[in-house]
Design an enzyme around this catalytic site. Structure first.
Site, PDB file in Angstrom:
ATOM      1  N   SER A 194       0.835  -1.198   0.000  1.00  0.00           N
ATOM      2  CA  SER A 194       0.000   0.000   0.000  1.00  0.00           C
ATOM      3  C   SER A 194       0.871   1.249   0.000  1.00  0.00           C
ATOM      4  O   SER A 194       2.020   1.228   0.476  1.00  0.00           O
ATOM      5  CB  SER A 194      -0.901   0.010   1.236  1.00  0.00           C
ATOM      6  OG  SER A 194      -1.564   1.253   1.372  1.00  0.00           O
ATOM      7  N   TYR A 252      -1.603  -0.757  10.972  1.00  0.00           N
ATOM      8  CA  TYR A 252      -1.730  -1.197   9.573  1.00  0.00           C
ATOM      9  C   TYR A 252      -0.584  -0.685   8.707  1.00  0.00           C
ATOM     10  O   TYR A 252       0.094  -1.469   8.036  1.00  0.00           O
ATOM     11  CB  TYR A 252      -3.067  -0.732   8.998  1.00  0.00           C
ATOM     12  CG  TYR A 252      -3.261  -1.146   7.550  1.00  0.00           C
ATOM     13  CD1 TYR A 252      -3.578  -2.476   7.226  1.00  0.00           C
ATOM     14  CD2 TYR A 252      -3.116  -0.232   6.512  1.00  0.00           C
ATOM     15  CE1 TYR A 252      -3.747  -2.854   5.906  1.00  0.00           C
ATOM     16  CE2 TYR A 252      -3.284  -0.610   5.192  1.00  0.00           C
ATOM     17  CZ  TYR A 252      -3.599  -1.921   4.897  1.00  0.00           C
ATOM     18  OH  TYR A 252      -3.760  -2.301   3.583  1.00  0.00           O
TER      19      TYR A 252
END
Length: 245
Positions: free
Chosen positions: A146, A168
């Protein structure tokens, strides 16, 4: 079965029963590949396989929990018996954290499952599948990362990657770092390993708040899975090209 399978590229996509993972499987299946749908949930896995087959894909179910060594070992055995090798591994399975995620207040029990799935799960599956990948003439590994894992983007003024993320985002940074080390170790082989950033995709990971469709999000992983032998390795890509670490 082995003689038949040898004529096809064989891929495994983890977390492929829904969202981006499903669309990656669909895209590879549309290319005539044999695609393993890795997923924990039996019914969702069966439904995904049935849907892919109805669309003409050569899809097969792979019971797989990336956090469980026994499950991963069974998945290796299934692919070994079915195809005798693995050409492409897409480590797509991932989980997001709860809120709040500020590092000063975060509960470690929030961090552990993310680390177990997003990082250790990738290492566990990759290492288990590597002997099968090394039997392929053109092995490819794609890890789903990401933009939020990019330290460069995280520290660039004016770049908005969402709020503070003490769980995350760091798991994706860790994944990026691990991928670099894999690329170094595998540099003497024909394995190409890269990370993909799908963009801000509407999935249950973000409460379907994303601005892109899962099909759009799958495009970069499919591109990296189908790289030519002179393609890049050890890098992070999105639809626009290389993303800085």
């Amino acid at each position: 079965m082995l003689a038949f399978m040898s004529e096809k590229t064989v891929a495994l996509v983890t977390g492929a029963n829904k969202g981006i993972g499903y669309e990656i499987a669909a895209g590879l299946g549309a290319r005539g590949w044999s695609v393993g749908v890795g997923a924990r949930d039996e019914q969702r896995r069966k439904d995904a396989v049935a849907k892919l087959r109805a669309a003409g894909a050569d899809a097969f179910g792979v019971p797989l929990d990336v956090t469980d060594a026994g499950s991963v070992a069974s998945a290796v055995q299934l692919i070994e018996e079915r195809a005798g090798r693995l050409d492409v591994l897409v480590n797509n399975a991932g989980v997001a954290g709860g809120r709040p995620e500020e590092p000063t207040t975060i509960d470690l029990e929030t961090v552990r499952p993310l680390l177990e799935t997003n990082v250790l799960g990738v290492i566990r599956v990759t290492n288990a599948m590597l002997p099968l990948l090394l039997r392929s003439a053109h092995p490819r590994i794609v890890n789903q990362s990401s933009h939020v894992g990019s330290l460069t983007l995280q520290t660039t003024p004016g770049v908005d990657l969402g709020g503070i993320s003490g769980a995350y985002a760091p798991t994706k940074t860790y994944l990026n770092a691990v991928t670099i080390q894999y690329a170094k170790e595998l540099s003497g082989t024909n394995v190409l390993i890269n990370n993909a950033c799908p963009g801000y995709v509407a999935t249950d990971l973000n409460g379907f708040s994303g601005t892109q469709t899962p099909e759009q999000g799958a495009a970069i992983a499919i591109r990296l899975a189908t790289l030519s032998d002179d393609g890049p390795t050890g890098q992070l890509f999105d639809d626009s090209g290389v993303v800085p670490w």
